[in-house]
Scaffold this motif. Structure first.
Motif, PDB file in Angstrom:
ATOM      1  N   ILE A  92       0.964  -1.217  -0.154  1.00 25.17           N
ATOM      2  CA  ILE A  92       0.158   0.044  -0.062  1.00 25.17           C
ATOM      3  C   ILE A  92       1.025   1.264   0.057  1.00 25.17           C
ATOM      4  CG2 ILE A  92      -1.593   1.255   1.377  1.00 25.17           C
ATOM      5  CD1 ILE A  92      -2.741  -0.910   0.024  1.00 25.17           C
ATOM      6  N   THR A  93       1.923   1.210   0.856  1.00 24.35           N
ATOM      7  CA  THR A  93       2.827   2.357   0.924  1.00 24.35           C
ATOM      8  C   THR A  93       3.345   2.654  -0.643  1.00 24.35           C
ATOM      9  OG1 THR A  93       3.181   1.785   3.258  1.00 24.35           O
ATOM     10  CG2 THR A  93       4.869   3.327   1.913  1.00 24.35           C
ATOM     11  N   GLU A  94       3.889   1.577  -1.195  1.00 27.02           N
ATOM     12  CA  GLU A  94       4.479   1.796  -2.717  1.00 27.02           C
ATOM     13  C   GLU A  94       3.565   2.274  -3.660  1.00 27.02           C
ATOM     14  OE1 GLU A  94       6.740   1.944  -5.792  1.00 27.02           O
ATOM     15  OE2 GLU A  94       7.564   1.624  -3.651  1.00 27.02           O
ATOM     16  N   GLN A  95       2.283   1.964  -3.355  1.00 28.82           N
ATOM     17  CA  GLN A  95       1.139   2.201  -4.258  1.00 28.82           C
ATOM     18  C   GLN A  95       0.783   3.804  -4.020  1.00 28.82           C
ATOM     19  OE1 GLN A  95      -2.358  -0.096  -3.990  1.00 28.82           O
ATOM     20  NE2 GLN A  95      -3.475   0.778  -5.702  1.00 28.82           N
ATOM     21  N   ALA A  96       1.128   4.191  -2.968  1.00 25.17           N
ATOM     22  CA  ALA A  96       0.746   5.421  -2.293  1.00 25.17           C
ATOM     23  C   ALA A  96       1.887   6.519  -3.047  1.00 25.17           C
ATOM     24  CB  ALA A  96       0.477   5.751  -0.880  1.00 25.17           C
ATOM     25  N   TRP A  97       3.036   5.969  -2.992  1.00 26.46           N
ATOM     26  CA  TRP A  97       4.155   6.714  -3.357  1.00 26.46           C
ATOM     27  C   TRP A  97       4.215   6.890  -4.899  1.00 26.46           C
ATOM     28  CZ3 TRP A  97       6.954  10.407  -1.566  1.00 26.46           C
ATOM     29  CH2 TRP A  97       7.283  10.337   0.016  1.00 26.46           C
ATOM     30  N   GLY A  98       3.682   5.654  -5.413  1.00 27.59           N
ATOM     31  CA  GLY A  98       3.808   5.747  -6.996  1.00 27.59           C
ATOM     32  C   GLY A  98       2.551   6.890  -7.547  1.00 27.59           C
ATOM     33  N   ALA A  99       1.598   7.184  -6.698  1.00 30.32           N
ATOM     34  CA  ALA A  99       0.519   8.214  -7.082  1.00 30.32           C
ATOM     35  C   ALA A  99       1.198   9.272  -6.826  1.00 30.32           C
ATOM     36  CB  ALA A  99      -0.846   7.705  -6.325  1.00 30.32           C
ATOM     37  N   THR A 139      -4.738   7.569  -9.470  1.00 30.58           N
ATOM     38  CA  THR A 139      -3.616   7.535 -10.401  1.00 30.58           C
ATOM     39  C   THR A 139      -4.312   7.570 -11.831  1.00 30.58           C
ATOM     40  OG1 THR A 139      -2.264   6.207  -8.957  1.00 30.58           O
ATOM     41  CG2 THR A 139      -1.718   6.038 -11.263  1.00 30.58           C
ATOM     42  N   SER A 140      -5.196   6.928 -12.036  1.00 31.45           N
ATOM     43  CA  SER A 140      -6.118   6.894 -13.323  1.00 31.45           C
ATOM     44  C   SER A 140      -6.584   8.352 -13.813  1.00 31.45           C
ATOM     45  CB  SER A 140      -7.272   6.118 -13.399  1.00 31.45           C
ATOM     46  OG  SER A 140      -6.719   4.544 -13.126  1.00 31.45           O
ATOM     47  N   LEU A 141      -6.897   8.922 -12.752  1.00 28.36           N
ATOM     48  CA  LEU A 141      -7.363  10.501 -12.791  1.00 28.36           C
ATOM     49  C   LEU A 141      -6.221  11.332 -13.197  1.00 28.36           C
ATOM     50  CD1 LEU A 141      -9.646  12.600 -12.920  1.00 28.36           C
ATOM     51  CD2 LEU A 141      -9.384  12.706 -10.593  1.00 28.36           C
ATOM     52  N   LEU A 142      -5.054  11.159 -12.387  1.00 28.03           N
ATOM     53  CA  LEU A 142      -4.029  11.947 -12.496  1.00 28.03           C
ATOM     54  C   LEU A 142      -3.066  11.903 -13.996  1.00 28.03           C
ATOM     55  CD1 LEU A 142      -2.314  11.842  -9.046  1.00 28.03           C
ATOM     56  CD2 LEU A 142      -3.639  13.848  -9.997  1.00 28.03           C
ATOM     57  N   GLU A 143      -3.225  11.005 -14.408  1.00 25.65           N
ATOM     58  CA  GLU A 143      -2.431  10.667 -15.759  1.00 25.65           C
ATOM     59  C   GLU A 143      -2.720  11.651 -16.696  1.00 25.65           C
ATOM     60  OE1 GLU A 143      -2.184   6.526 -16.617  1.00 25.65           O
ATOM     61  OE2 GLU A 143      -0.834   5.868 -14.912  1.00 25.65           O
ATOM     62  N   PRO A 144      -4.235  11.528 -17.141  1.00 24.35           N
ATOM     63  CA  PRO A 144      -4.693  12.371 -18.353  1.00 24.35           C
ATOM     64  C   PRO A 144      -4.809  13.823 -17.887  1.00 24.35           C
ATOM     65  CG  PRO A 144      -6.371  11.278 -17.767  1.00 24.35           C
ATOM     66  CD  PRO A 144      -5.262  10.671 -16.860  1.00 24.35           C
ATOM     67  N   LEU A 145      -5.008  13.856 -16.702  1.00 22.52           N
ATOM     68  CA  LEU A 145      -4.990  15.279 -16.168  1.00 22.52           C
ATOM     69  C   LEU A 145      -3.830  16.152 -16.466  1.00 22.52           C
ATOM     70  CD1 LEU A 145      -6.907  17.607 -14.764  1.00 22.52           C
ATOM     71  CD2 LEU A 145      -6.546  16.759 -12.823  1.00 22.52           C
TER      72      LEU A 145
END
Length: 267
Positions: free
Chosen positions: A35-42, A243-249
């Motif tokens: 979960i921490t890696e996923q959060a840092w990935g975002a 993450t899905s929202l941030l990429e195109p934005l």
């Protein structure tokens, strides 16, 4: 491995529950790490786009704008305000860019050292982060997940509740919540706080509610396990959606930034 985890393993070994405790510790570390890696990935994605934007802007200001400035000089015409602003920034960056870079690096490393040494500064920083929209809620949910995983381990190993609370605070990268847990544990030791109520701790409602149910039912580790599963699934959904929202934005924002820059040049 933290001090609390070593003590939990020692306690479990004395009580003959070492194998179960080690398995619980391994599973807990794996879930928290994922979960921490996923959060840092975002978080890394917008940081990378931001750094890319700065590099592109610096390259345009230093390499492209001066060529346009020479062209503008031959026209001898009044320039739009946006174009004039770009020319001023380009001159400043060309003359003082190296000094500015050194100043930023000095402030960064100096501020980082002060941050590591100053507990009050860390506390203020984490309080500000906890109040941010979206980020603050995610941080509090991560803290609730780490707390639930730690408490399961320490209570299953046979540690007393106040000590389990203090050692669980070591797993949380959130200074205000760490302080709140230490104050809660001290209040239980001194008989000032009802241990059935998670008083004065900034946790998700699910964590506070399941804590109360677990204390009243006499099965706190089981209810904390339910809370961990709930928070893990919730964080997974939220981080994936974010993450899905941030990429195109962010890509659209980068395109608008570069387009606006070029429009100011050709205006």
């Amino acid at each position: 491995m933290t001090k609390g985890q070593r003590i939990a393993l020692e306690q479990a070994e004395r009580s003959g529950r070492l194998s179960d405790t080690m398995q619980l510790l391994a599973d807990s570390d794996q879930r928290l790490a994922r979960i921490t890696e996923q959060a840092w990935g975002a978080a890394r994605y917008p940081l990378a786009i931001g750094c890319l934007s700065l590099v592109i802007m610096a390259g345009l200001l230093i390499g492209i704008v001066p060529q346009f400035e020479a062209l503008y000089a031959r026209f001898q015409a009044d320039l739009p305000l946006a174009t004039q602003g770009l020319l001023v920034v380009s001159r400043l960056l060309s003359q003082w860019g190296g000094l500015l870079l050194i100043l930023i690096a000095t402030l960064w490393f100096g501020g980082h050292r002060i941050y590591r040494r100053s507990e009050s500064l860390r506390l203020l920083w984490h309080r500000c982060l906890n109040r941010l929209p979206i980020i603050g809620a995610l941080r509090i949910q991560l803290a609730g997940l780490a707390f639930s995983e730690g408490m399961q381990l320490y209570l299953s190993a046979g540690l007393a509740l106040p000590n389990a609370l203090r050692y669980s605070a070591e797993l949380i990268d959130n200074s205000p919540i760490q302080r709140q847990l230490h104050a809660f544990a001290t209040g239980i030791d001194q008989g000032r706080i009802d241990q059935n109520q998670l008083t004065g701790v900034t946790f998700p409602d699910s964590t506070i509610g399941l804590w109360q149910l677990g204390m009243e039912a006499g099965g706190l580790p089981r209810y904390l396990r339910m809370n961990s599963q709930h928070l893990e699934a919730q964080l997974d959904r939220q981080l994936t959606g974010l993450t899905s929202l941030l990429e195109p934005l962010l890509m659209a924002s980068l395109g608008l930034f570069v387009g606006g820059f070029m429009l100011a040049l050709y205006q």
